[in-house]
Design a protein around this motif. Structure first.
Motif, PDB file in Angstrom:
ATOM      1  N   GLY A   1       0.789  -1.220   0.000  1.00  0.00           N
ATOM      2  CA  GLY A   1       0.000   0.000   0.000  1.00  0.00           C
ATOM      3  C   GLY A   1       0.819   1.267   0.000  1.00  0.00           C
ATOM      4  O   GLY A   1       0.285   2.355   0.243  1.00  0.00           O
ATOM      5  N   ALA A   2       2.122   1.147  -0.266  1.00  0.00           N
ATOM      6  CA  ALA A   2       2.984   2.337  -0.278  1.00  0.00           C
ATOM      7  C   ALA A   2       2.558   3.303  -1.375  1.00  0.00           C
ATOM      8  O   ALA A   2       2.032   2.890  -2.413  1.00  0.00           O
ATOM      9  N   PRO A   3       2.774   4.600  -1.177  1.00  0.00           N
ATOM     10  CA  PRO A   3       2.445   5.573  -2.216  1.00  0.00           C
ATOM     11  C   PRO A   3       3.210   5.272  -3.503  1.00  0.00           C
ATOM     12  O   PRO A   3       4.376   4.862  -3.472  1.00  0.00           O
ATOM     13  N   ARG A   4       2.555   5.482  -4.632  1.00  0.00           N
ATOM     14  CA  ARG A   4       3.139   5.182  -5.935  1.00  0.00           C
ATOM     15  C   ARG A   4       3.825   6.427  -6.501  1.00  0.00           C
ATOM     16  O   ARG A   4       3.341   7.542  -6.369  1.00  0.00           O
ATOM     17  N   LEU A   5       4.956   6.189  -7.147  1.00  0.00           N
ATOM     18  CA  LEU A   5       5.744   7.265  -7.737  1.00  0.00           C
ATOM     19  C   LEU A   5       6.244   6.814  -9.093  1.00  0.00           C
ATOM     20  O   LEU A   5       6.831   5.744  -9.222  1.00  0.00           O
ATOM     21  N   GLY A   6       6.034   7.641 -10.111  1.00  0.00           N
ATOM     22  CA  GLY A   6       6.563   7.359 -11.436  1.00  0.00           C
ATOM     23  C   GLY A   6       7.809   8.190 -11.694  1.00  0.00           C
ATOM     24  O   GLY A   6       7.847   9.378 -11.353  1.00  0.00           O
ATOM     25  N   ILE A   7       8.818   7.565 -12.268  1.00  0.00           N
ATOM     26  CA  ILE A   7      10.062   8.250 -12.629  1.00  0.00           C
ATOM     27  C   ILE A   7      10.251   8.093 -14.133  1.00  0.00           C
ATOM     28  O   ILE A   7      10.306   6.967 -14.639  1.00  0.00           O
ATOM     29  N   VAL A   8      10.340   9.203 -14.840  1.00  0.00           N
ATOM     30  CA  VAL A   8      10.395   9.190 -16.301  1.00  0.00           C
ATOM     31  C   VAL A   8      11.711   9.817 -16.756  1.00  0.00           C
ATOM     32  O   VAL A   8      12.049  10.931 -16.333  1.00  0.00           O
ATOM     33  N   THR A   9      12.447   9.112 -17.612  1.00  0.00           N
ATOM     34  CA  THR A   9      13.685   9.674 -18.135  1.00  0.00           C
ATOM     35  C   THR A   9      13.508  10.097 -19.584  1.00  0.00           C
ATOM     36  O   THR A   9      12.759   9.466 -20.343  1.00  0.00           O
ATOM     37  N   ALA A  10      14.235  11.139 -19.961  1.00  0.00           N
ATOM     38  CA  ALA A  10      14.232  11.573 -21.352  1.00  0.00           C
ATOM     39  C   ALA A  10      15.069  10.645 -22.215  1.00  0.00           C
ATOM     40  O   ALA A  10      14.671  10.277 -23.326  1.00  0.00           O
ATOM     41  N   GLY A  11      16.250  10.257 -21.716  1.00  0.00           N
ATOM     42  CA  GLY A  11      17.137   9.430 -22.519  1.00  0.00           C
ATOM     43  C   GLY A  11      17.888   8.419 -21.682  1.00  0.00           C
ATOM     44  O   GLY A  11      17.934   8.501 -20.443  1.00  0.00           O
ATOM     45  N   THR A  12      18.512   7.458 -22.355  1.00  0.00           N
ATOM     46  CA  THR A  12      19.317   6.454 -21.670  1.00  0.00           C
ATOM     47  C   THR A  12      20.450   7.103 -20.892  1.00  0.00           C
ATOM     48  O   THR A  12      20.857   6.609 -19.829  1.00  0.00           O
TER      49      THR A  12
ATOM     50  N   GLY B   1      10.590   4.029   1.116  1.00  0.00           N
ATOM     51  CA  GLY B   1       9.271   3.431   1.289  1.00  0.00           C
ATOM     52  C   GLY B   1       8.254   3.760   0.234  1.00  0.00           C
ATOM     53  O   GLY B   1       7.050   3.571   0.452  1.00  0.00           O
ATOM     54  N   LEU B   2       8.696   4.218  -0.938  1.00  0.00           N
ATOM     55  CA  LEU B   2       7.771   4.539  -2.023  1.00  0.00           C
ATOM     56  C   LEU B   2       7.770   3.414  -3.060  1.00  0.00           C
ATOM     57  O   LEU B   2       8.803   2.804  -3.337  1.00  0.00           O
ATOM     58  N   ASP B   3       6.614   3.163  -3.627  1.00  0.00           N
ATOM     59  CA  ASP B   3       6.457   2.162  -4.675  1.00  0.00           C
ATOM     60  C   ASP B   3       6.798   2.831  -6.006  1.00  0.00           C
ATOM     61  O   ASP B   3       5.916   3.291  -6.737  1.00  0.00           O
ATOM     62  N   ALA B   4       8.094   2.904  -6.304  1.00  0.00           N
ATOM     63  CA  ALA B   4       8.573   3.664  -7.456  1.00  0.00           C
ATOM     64  C   ALA B   4       8.743   2.770  -8.673  1.00  0.00           C
ATOM     65  O   ALA B   4       9.220   1.640  -8.574  1.00  0.00           O
ATOM     66  N   VAL B   5       8.353   3.304  -9.841  1.00  0.00           N
ATOM     67  CA  VAL B   5       8.466   2.604 -11.119  1.00  0.00           C
ATOM     68  C   VAL B   5       9.232   3.504 -12.078  1.00  0.00           C
ATOM     69  O   VAL B   5       8.939   4.708 -12.170  1.00  0.00           O
ATOM     70  N   LEU B   6      10.195   2.939 -12.795  1.00  0.00           N
ATOM     71  CA  LEU B   6      11.037   3.706 -13.705  1.00  0.00           C
ATOM     72  C   LEU B   6      10.615   3.478 -15.152  1.00  0.00           C
ATOM     73  O   LEU B   6      10.470   2.331 -15.591  1.00  0.00           O
ATOM     74  N   TYR B   7      10.437   4.573 -15.890  1.00  0.00           N
ATOM     75  CA  TYR B   7      10.129   4.541 -17.324  1.00  0.00           C
ATOM     76  C   TYR B   7      11.308   5.169 -18.058  1.00  0.00           C
ATOM     77  O   TYR B   7      11.592   6.348 -17.895  1.00  0.00           O
ATOM     78  N   GLU B   8      11.966   4.371 -18.898  1.00  0.00           N
ATOM     79  CA  GLU B   8      13.226   4.788 -19.503  1.00  0.00           C
ATOM     80  C   GLU B   8      13.041   5.275 -20.938  1.00  0.00           C
ATOM     81  O   GLU B   8      12.208   4.771 -21.686  1.00  0.00           O
ATOM     82  N   ASP B   9      13.841   6.281 -21.301  1.00  0.00           N
ATOM     83  CA  ASP B   9      14.022   6.699 -22.692  1.00  0.00           C
ATOM     84  C   ASP B   9      12.714   7.122 -23.367  1.00  0.00           C
ATOM     85  O   ASP B   9      12.366   6.643 -24.444  1.00  0.00           O
TER      86      ASP B   9
ATOM     87  N   ARG C   1       9.058  11.746  -1.055  1.00  0.00           N
ATOM     88  CA  ARG C   1       8.692  11.103   0.210  1.00  0.00           C
ATOM     89  C   ARG C   1       7.912  12.071   1.093  1.00  0.00           C
ATOM     90  O   ARG C   1       6.961  11.670   1.776  1.00  0.00           O
ATOM     91  N   LYS C   2       8.310  13.336   1.081  1.00  0.00           N
ATOM     92  CA  LYS C   2       7.626  14.322   1.931  1.00  0.00           C
ATOM     93  C   LYS C   2       6.295  14.767   1.327  1.00  0.00           C
ATOM     94  O   LYS C   2       5.365  15.122   2.053  1.00  0.00           O
ATOM     95  N   PHE C   3       6.201  14.754   0.010  1.00  0.00           N
ATOM     96  CA  PHE C   3       4.963  15.161  -0.645  1.00  0.00           C
ATOM     97  C   PHE C   3       3.859  14.117  -0.518  1.00  0.00           C
ATOM     98  O   PHE C   3       2.679  14.448  -0.392  1.00  0.00           O
ATOM     99  N   LEU C   4       4.238  12.836  -0.586  1.00  0.00           N
ATOM    100  CA  LEU C   4       3.261  11.760  -0.607  1.00  0.00           C
ATOM    101  C   LEU C   4       2.920  11.315   0.807  1.00  0.00           C
ATOM    102  O   LEU C   4       3.807  11.210   1.643  1.00  0.00           O
ATOM    103  N   PRO C   5       1.660  11.013   1.076  1.00  0.00           N
ATOM    104  CA  PRO C   5       1.274  10.588   2.422  1.00  0.00           C
ATOM    105  C   PRO C   5       1.843   9.211   2.747  1.00  0.00           C
ATOM    106  O   PRO C   5       1.971   8.357   1.880  1.00  0.00           O
TER     107      PRO C   5
END
Length: 216
Positions: A83-94, A111-119, A209-213
């Motif tokens: 149930g951790a807060p979800r966070l998306g991480i998006v990169t412009a390039g490799t 403690g964030l449920d982070a997912v990385l989206y590459e390129d 981390r501070k922004f998300l509950p």
């Protein structure tokens, strides 16, 4: 106890919500080993950032989870809670991956449920469009981009979530050192963007981390 050369702020996590994270780049191997040992003795988790290649090689015998690309190492990193807060991480390039992966490891450590989206940079806008429905479902996004960093404005103009912009030092000529990317983030016409320092993946994760509950 803390090592004699380092006064570790053991209560920072309880006080601020973000535990002390060790900036490794300027430290000796002996200092880093002592810091790791102090955390191990207390049974405390540890995240180190900005490790150099010689430091990584010298610490290889320790029970650390090391990502050479991100230049991070963790000791006894906690599992991301259910149930951790979800966070998306998006990169412009490799080329932005070292900073993005620093943000990813830091976010998960915190403690964030982070997912990385590459390129998914805007030079091939279809790449972002193909993942946009998925990305738009996150309550908060980190965008990591160098060069002219057009991704910040494009992404913030397409999603409801606030965007934490991380300009990177990727680039050459007028883009060298990340100043153009930083200016792009600060001068964006898309509302809802906040900006951290150049290459500061950890800072973006700490802000998230501070922004998300907290869960629960």
């Amino acid at each position: 106890m803390s090592p004699p050369h380092t006064v570790i702020d053991w209560e920072r996590g309880a006080r601020t919500g973000v535990p002390e994270v060790v900036f490794a780049q300027s430290k000796t191997v002996e200092q880093l080993r002592a810091i790791v040992e102090a955390h191990h003795e207390r049974g405390r988790a540890l995240l180190m950032t900005r490790l150099t290649a010689p430091q990584i090689a010298a610490l290889a015998d320790l029970p650390l989870d090391i990502d050479p690309l991100a230049r991070t190492a963790t000791l006894a990193a906690p599992e991301v809670p259910s149930g951790a807060p979800r966070l998306g991480i998006v990169t412009a390039g490799t080329s932005d991956l070292p900073v993005a992966r620093e943000a990813l490891h830091a976010a998960r450590f915190l403690g964030l449920d982070a997912v990385l989206y590459e390129d998914l940079g805007v030079a091939g806008l279809w790449r972002l469009q193909d993942r946009l429905d998925e990305i738009a479902g996150f309550p908060l996004l980190i965008a990591v981009a160098g060069m002219e960093a057009a991704l910040f404005s494009v992404l913030a103009g397409l999603v409801r979530a606030p965007v934490i912009a991380v300009p990177t030092s990727v680039g050459y000529g007028v883009s060298e050192g990340g100043k153009a990317a930083l200016s792009s983030a600060l001068a964006s016409c898309a509302p809802g963007i906040v900006t951290v320092n150049i290459d500061n993946g950890f800072g973006a994760a700490a802000a998230a981390r501070k922004f998300l509950p907290a869960p629960g």
